[in-house]
Design a protein around this motif. Structure first.
Motif, PDB file in Angstrom:
ATOM      1  N   GLY A   9       0.819  -1.203   0.000  1.00 19.75           N
ATOM      2  CA  GLY A   9       0.000   0.000   0.000  1.00 19.75           C
ATOM      3  C   GLY A   9       0.852   1.253   0.000  1.00 19.75           C
ATOM      4  O   GLY A   9       2.088   1.193  -0.094  1.00 19.75           O
ATOM      5  N   PRO A  10       0.227   2.415   0.140  1.00 19.25           N
ATOM      6  CA  PRO A  10       0.962   3.682   0.090  1.00 19.25           C
ATOM      7  C   PRO A  10       2.041   3.815   1.163  1.00 19.25           C
ATOM      8  O   PRO A  10       3.106   4.392   0.899  1.00 19.25           O
ATOM      9  CB  PRO A  10      -0.135   4.741   0.281  1.00 19.25           C
ATOM     10  N   PRO A  24       9.444  13.705  -0.810  1.00 18.98           N
ATOM     11  CA  PRO A  24       8.181  14.243  -1.356  1.00 18.98           C
ATOM     12  C   PRO A  24       8.332  15.712  -1.734  1.00 18.98           C
ATOM     13  O   PRO A  24       9.006  16.482  -1.046  1.00 18.98           O
ATOM     14  CB  PRO A  24       7.198  14.066  -0.190  1.00 18.98           C
ATOM     15  N   VAL A  25       7.705  16.092  -2.834  1.00 25.17           N
ATOM     16  CA  VAL A  25       7.771  17.495  -3.269  1.00 25.17           C
ATOM     17  C   VAL A  25       6.401  18.160  -3.303  1.00 25.17           C
ATOM     18  O   VAL A  25       6.285  19.373  -3.134  1.00 25.17           O
ATOM     19  CB  VAL A  25       8.448  17.614  -4.653  1.00 25.17           C
ATOM     20  N   SER A  26       5.360  17.370  -3.514  1.00 25.07           N
ATOM     21  CA  SER A  26       4.003  17.932  -3.511  1.00 25.07           C
ATOM     22  C   SER A  26       3.007  16.784  -3.477  1.00 25.07           C
ATOM     23  O   SER A  26       3.364  15.619  -3.680  1.00 25.07           O
ATOM     24  CB  SER A  26       3.762  18.798  -4.750  1.00 25.07           C
ATOM     25  N   GLY A  27       1.749  17.122  -3.250  1.00 22.89           N
ATOM     26  CA  GLY A  27       0.724  16.089  -3.276  1.00 22.89           C
ATOM     27  C   GLY A  27      -0.381  16.330  -2.278  1.00 22.89           C
ATOM     28  O   GLY A  27      -0.388  17.328  -1.530  1.00 22.89           O
ATOM     29  N   GLY A  28      -1.334  15.403  -2.263  1.00 21.69           N
ATOM     30  CA  GLY A  28      -2.471  15.494  -1.368  1.00 21.69           C
ATOM     31  C   GLY A  28      -2.988  14.132  -1.018  1.00 21.69           C
ATOM     32  O   GLY A  28      -2.229  13.156  -0.963  1.00 21.69           O
ATOM     33  N   ASP A  29      -4.302  14.028  -0.810  1.00 19.72           N
ATOM     34  CA  ASP A  29      -4.896  12.770  -0.379  1.00 19.72           C
ATOM     35  C   ASP A  29      -4.916  11.707  -1.482  1.00 19.72           C
ATOM     36  O   ASP A  29      -4.920  10.513  -1.204  1.00 19.72           O
ATOM     37  CB  ASP A  29      -6.330  13.002   0.110  1.00 19.72           C
ATOM     38  N   VAL A  30      -4.941  12.140  -2.739  1.00 16.83           N
ATOM     39  CA  VAL A  30      -5.088  11.200  -3.852  1.00 16.83           C
ATOM     40  C   VAL A  30      -3.737  10.692  -4.353  1.00 16.83           C
ATOM     41  O   VAL A  30      -3.576   9.506  -4.642  1.00 16.83           O
ATOM     42  CB  VAL A  30      -5.864  11.851  -5.015  1.00 16.83           C
ATOM     43  N   ALA A  31      -2.754  11.578  -4.444  1.00 18.40           N
ATOM     44  CA  ALA A  31      -1.447  11.191  -4.973  1.00 18.40           C
ATOM     45  C   ALA A  31      -0.384  12.156  -4.490  1.00 18.40           C
ATOM     46  O   ALA A  31      -0.688  13.289  -4.090  1.00 18.40           O
ATOM     47  CB  ALA A  31      -1.473  11.154  -6.500  1.00 18.40           C
ATOM     48  N   PRO A  50      -5.470   3.208  -1.828  1.00 20.00           N
ATOM     49  CA  PRO A  50      -5.402   1.797  -2.238  1.00 20.00           C
ATOM     50  C   PRO A  50      -6.724   1.227  -2.721  1.00 20.00           C
ATOM     51  O   PRO A  50      -6.748   0.232  -3.451  1.00 20.00           O
ATOM     52  CB  PRO A  50      -4.918   1.083  -0.965  1.00 20.00           C
ATOM     53  N   GLY A  51      -7.838   1.852  -2.356  1.00 22.49           N
ATOM     54  CA  GLY A  51      -9.137   1.361  -2.809  1.00 22.49           C
ATOM     55  C   GLY A  51      -9.584   1.954  -4.124  1.00 22.49           C
ATOM     56  O   GLY A  51     -10.639   1.579  -4.654  1.00 22.49           O
ATOM     57  N   ALA A  52      -8.792   2.861  -4.699  1.00 21.10           N
ATOM     58  CA  ALA A  52      -9.177   3.511  -5.952  1.00 21.10           C
ATOM     59  C   ALA A  52      -9.084   2.528  -7.119  1.00 21.10           C
ATOM     60  O   ALA A  52      -8.222   1.637  -7.130  1.00 21.10           O
ATOM     61  CB  ALA A  52      -8.271   4.714  -6.212  1.00 21.10           C
ATOM     62  N   PRO A  53      -9.948   2.665  -8.130  1.00 19.65           N
ATOM     63  CA  PRO A  53      -9.939   1.730  -9.267  1.00 19.65           C
ATOM     64  C   PRO A  53      -8.609   1.678 -10.018  1.00 19.65           C
ATOM     65  O   PRO A  53      -8.261   0.645 -10.590  1.00 19.65           O
ATOM     66  CB  PRO A  53     -11.061   2.264 -10.167  1.00 19.65           C
ATOM     67  N   ASP A  54      -7.877   2.801 -10.029  1.00 16.63           N
ATOM     68  CA  ASP A  54      -6.625   2.831 -10.794  1.00 16.63           C
ATOM     69  C   ASP A  54      -5.388   2.671  -9.923  1.00 16.63           C
ATOM     70  O   ASP A  54      -4.265   2.907 -10.396  1.00 16.63           O
ATOM     71  CB  ASP A  54      -6.528   4.142 -11.588  1.00 16.63           C
ATOM     72  N   SER A  56      -3.836  -0.038  -8.723  1.00 19.91           N
ATOM     73  CA  SER A  56      -2.916  -1.068  -9.217  1.00 19.91           C
ATOM     74  C   SER A  56      -2.183  -0.590 -10.471  1.00 19.91           C
ATOM     75  O   SER A  56      -0.975  -0.814 -10.623  1.00 19.91           O
ATOM     76  CB  SER A  56      -3.667  -2.363  -9.506  1.00 19.91           C
ATOM     77  N   LYS A  57      -2.911   0.076 -11.355  1.00 19.11           N
ATOM     78  CA  LYS A  57      -2.288   0.579 -12.581  1.00 19.11           C
ATOM     79  C   LYS A  57      -1.200   1.594 -12.248  1.00 19.11           C
ATOM     80  O   LYS A  57      -0.086   1.530 -12.787  1.00 19.11           O
ATOM     81  CB  LYS A  57      -3.351   1.210 -13.471  1.00 19.11           C
ATOM     82  N   ARG A  58      -1.508   2.547 -11.349  1.00 16.62           N
ATOM     83  CA  ARG A  58      -0.528   3.576 -10.979  1.00 16.62           C
ATOM     84  C   ARG A  58       0.665   2.960 -10.246  1.00 16.62           C
ATOM     85  O   ARG A  58       1.807   3.393 -10.436  1.00 16.62           O
ATOM     86  CB  ARG A  58      -1.184   4.646 -10.106  1.00 16.62           C
ATOM     87  N   ALA A  59       0.401   1.953  -9.417  1.00 17.22           N
ATOM     88  CA  ALA A  59       1.499   1.294  -8.697  1.00 17.22           C
ATOM     89  C   ALA A  59       2.419   0.552  -9.659  1.00 17.22           C
ATOM     90  O   ALA A  59       3.642   0.538  -9.481  1.00 17.22           O
ATOM     91  CB  ALA A  59       0.933   0.346  -7.643  1.00 17.22           C
ATOM     92  N   ARG A  60       1.841  -0.075 -10.702  1.00 16.82           N
ATOM     93  CA  ARG A  60       2.670  -0.778 -11.686  1.00 16.82           C
ATOM     94  C   ARG A  60       3.543   0.205 -12.473  1.00 16.82           C
ATOM     95  O   ARG A  60       4.715  -0.057 -12.752  1.00 16.82           O
ATOM     96  CB  ARG A  60       1.790  -1.597 -12.641  1.00 16.82           C
ATOM     97  N   ILE A  61       2.975   1.362 -12.809  1.00 20.52           N
ATOM     98  CA  ILE A  61       3.767   2.386 -13.490  1.00 20.52           C
ATOM     99  C   ILE A  61       4.916   2.833 -12.597  1.00 20.52           C
ATOM    100  O   ILE A  61       6.063   2.986 -13.043  1.00 20.52           O
ATOM    101  CB  ILE A  61       2.872   3.592 -13.880  1.00 20.52           C
ATOM    102  N   LEU A  62       4.611   3.025 -11.314  1.00 22.63           N
ATOM    103  CA  LEU A  62       5.648   3.420 -10.355  1.00 22.63           C
ATOM    104  C   LEU A  62       6.754   2.371 -10.287  1.00 22.63           C
ATOM    105  O   LEU A  62       7.950   2.705 -10.296  1.00 22.63           O
ATOM    106  CB  LEU A  62       5.019   3.614  -8.971  1.00 22.63           C
ATOM    107  N   MET A  63       6.391   1.085 -10.224  1.00 25.68           N
ATOM    108  CA  MET A  63       7.402   0.020 -10.153  1.00 25.68           C
ATOM    109  C   MET A  63       8.301   0.032 -11.377  1.00 25.68           C
ATOM    110  O   MET A  63       9.516  -0.152 -11.275  1.00 25.68           O
ATOM    111  CB  MET A  63       6.719  -1.343  -9.980  1.00 25.68           C
ATOM    112  N   HIS A  64       7.714   0.253 -12.542  1.00 19.69           N
ATOM    113  CA  HIS A  64       8.525   0.297 -13.769  1.00 19.69           C
ATOM    114  C   HIS A  64       9.455   1.506 -13.760  1.00 19.69           C
ATOM    115  O   HIS A  64      10.614   1.406 -14.195  1.00 19.69           O
ATOM    116  CB  HIS A  64       7.614   0.310 -14.991  1.00 19.69           C
ATOM    117  N   ASP A  65       8.983   2.636 -13.264  1.00 23.84           N
ATOM    118  CA  ASP A  65       9.843   3.815 -13.162  1.00 23.84           C
ATOM    119  C   ASP A  65      11.023   3.539 -12.223  1.00 23.84           C
ATOM    120  O   ASP A  65      12.173   3.880 -12.534  1.00 23.84           O
ATOM    121  CB  ASP A  65       9.046   5.021 -12.662  1.00 23.84           C
ATOM    122  N   LEU A  66      10.730   2.935 -11.071  1.00 25.12           N
ATOM    123  CA  LEU A  66      11.793   2.639 -10.105  1.00 25.12           C
ATOM    124  C   LEU A  66      12.761   1.594 -10.655  1.00 25.12           C
ATOM    125  O   LEU A  66      13.976   1.680 -10.436  1.00 25.12           O
ATOM    126  CB  LEU A  66      11.189   2.160  -8.787  1.00 25.12           C
TER     127      LEU A  66
END
Length: 377
Positions: A9-10, A24-31, A50-54, A56-66
Motif C-alpha cells: 500500500g501507500p 516528497p515534493v508535492s501532493g495530497g490525499d489522492v497522490a 489503495p481502494g481507488a480503481p486505478d 494497481s495501474k498507478r502502482a505498476r507504473i511506479l514500479m517500472h519507473d523505479l
C-alpha cells in the motif's frame, strides 16, 4: 508492461522511497510526487488511495519507473517495497544434484519442516535461555503460524521466511509511560530473527573451529540462544540424502537497523553438522538453570540519594498481556535504565522471573540493557 499485482500500500511505497533517497515534493490525499536528487531530476507519482480503481495501474507504473532508475527488474522492486517492514531469512539447501533448481520431495519436505523448527526453537530462546526445552513455550509454537513463507527461488533451492521487523509508526518516544501491545507483538518477530541469527552464528563458529567445542563454550552458547532443538533442526535437513549443505542468509528490513553483532550469512555442510550433532547430544542431557528474557520500556524509576540500588519498573508482555515487572538494579544498570527511559529506548532484561497471577511480577536480574534486537542505540 509486466502485469504484477502490487502486494503493498501507500505506506510501504513511501517508506521505501524515503530509505532509498527520494523525497516528497508535492501532493495530497489522492497522490504525491516524489523526487530523487541528482542530475537526472527523476520524479515519480505515488498513488495514495489503495481502494481507488486505478491504484494497481498507478502502482505498476511506479514500479517500472523505479526499476528503470535502479537498473533492477520489476519483480525485484516489487519484492523490496512489499517487504520494506519485514526481515527475510533465506534458507538455501544445496547439492550438486540440484543444478536444475529442483529438490527431491523428501529433502524438500525436511527443508520446509526445518524452517519451522528453526524458527520455533529461536522463538523459545527469545523467551528464555535453556539448553533443552522438551516442552516449548506456547508463544514459541505460535511463531509457525505468524510468520510467512515467500515464493521458493532457484539457487539451488531457496525458501524465504518473511517476518515482521517493525510497525510503520515510530516504536517509542522519550519518556514513554506504557507499552503498545500491537507494537510489542510486531517487535517480537524481529527479536526472534535476531536470536536466530546470533545463535546460528555461534554454532557456525563452534562447528568451524579446528577442535571440538569445550563444555564451557557449549554452556556459553545457551546464553546466545543455542539449544538442542535448534541443533536438531539443522541436522535433520543436512543429513537428508540429497542435501550436502544448508546456508542461511538474513536480509534485514530497510526501515529497521540490523541488530549489531549478527552475521548476514551462515553455512553448515556435513562436516559442520557432525560437530553440531555433538553439541546437540551434550545439550540434550544438560542441566541448566533457565533464565527468562523480557522486553519492554522503563516506566518507573525510584531511588534515594544514599541507596546502593534503584527500584525500576519495566512494562512488558507476559503471556501476551501487559504487566509491570519490578526489579532492583545496581548503580550502573540503574543509570542505564534512566537513559533508556529518557531516550525512549526499549530494554531487554534477563534473569529469574516470578509473576504470580494477581500479584506483583518481580525479576532477579543478571543482564540489563538496551534491546540489542532493534539496532544500535
Amino acid at each position: 508492461m509486466v502485469d504484477i499485482t502490487p502486494g503493498f500500500g501507500p505506506e510501504e511505497i513511501r517508506s521505501y522511497l524515503k530509505v532509498t533517497g527520494w523525497a516528497p515534493v508535492s501532493g495530497g490525499d489522492v497522490a504525491e510526487l516524489w523526487s530523487l536528487p541528482g542530475p537526472a531530476d527523476e520524479v515519480v507519482l505515488v498513488p495514495m488511495k489503495p481502494g481507488a480503481p486505478d491504484f494497481s495501474k498507478r502502482a505498476r507504473i511506479l514500479m517500472h519507473d523505479l526499476a528503470r532508475v535502479e537498473f533492477e527488474d520489476v519483480q525485484t522492486v516489487h519484492d523490496a517495497i512489499a517487504t520494506v517492514y519485514n526481515d527475510v531469512t533465506d534458507l538455501r539447501a544445496s547439492d550438486p544434484s540440484m543444478n536444475d533448481g529442483t529438490i527431491p520431495l523428501e529433502s524438500g519436505y525436511e527443508l520446509f519442516l526445518s524452517a519451522k523448527r528453526i524458527r520455533v526453537a529461536s522463538a523459545a530462546a527469545t523467551i528464555r535461555r535453556q539448553g533443552h526445552f522438551r516442552n516449548l513455550p506456547p508463544r514459541a509454537r505460535e511463531q509457525a503460524r505468524e510468520v510467512r513463507l515467500g515464493q521458493t527461488r532457484r539457487g539451488s533451492y531457496v525458501v524465504p521466511i518473511i517476518s515482521q521487523a517493525r510497525s510503520p509508526q515510530d516504536v517509542y518516544a522519550p519518556g514513554q509511560d506504557h507499552i503498545d501491545v500491537q507494537v510489542e507483538e510486531t517487535l517480537f518477530d524481529r527479536r526472534v530473527t535476531a536470536t536466530m541469527s546470533r545463535a546460528l552464528g555461534v554454532l557456525e563458529d563452534m562447528a568451524g573451529a579446528h577442535r571440538g567445542p569445550t563444555p564451557s563454550e557449549i554452556n556459553d552458547s545457551i546464553g546466545e540462544g543455542v539449544s538442542y532443538e535448534l541443533c536438531q533442526a539443522l541436522a535433520k535437513v543436512v543429513n537428508t540424502e540429497s542435501v550436502s549443505a544448508l546456508d542461511v542468509a538474513f536480509r534485514w528490513s530497510r526501515v529497521a537497523a540490523p541488530p549489531p553483532g549478527t552475521p548476514a550469512h551462515v553455512e553448515f555442510n556435513r562436516d559442520a553438522i557432525e560437530i553440531v550433532d555433538q553439541i546437540s547430544e551434550q545439550l540434550r542431557t544438560k542441566v541448566y538453570t533457565r533464565e527468562h528474557l523480557i522486553y519492554g520500556v522503563v516506566t518507573d524509576l525510584s531511588r534515594q540519594p544514599d541507596d546502593d540500588t534503584g527500584r525500576v519498573g519495566v512494562q512488558t508482555l507476559i503471556k501476551r498481556r501487559s504487566r509491570t515487572v519490578w526489579m532492583d538494579l545496581p548503580d550502573g544498570d540503574y543509570h542505564t535504565a534512566v537513559h533508556c527511559h529518557d531516550a525512549g529506548i526499549p530494554v531487554r532484561v534477563q534473569g529469574m522471573l516470578t509473576s504470580p497471577p494477581g500479584g506483583l511480577a518481580r525479576m532477579s536480574v543478571t543482564v540489563f540493557g538496551p534491546d540489542p534486537s532493534l539496532g544500535a542505540n
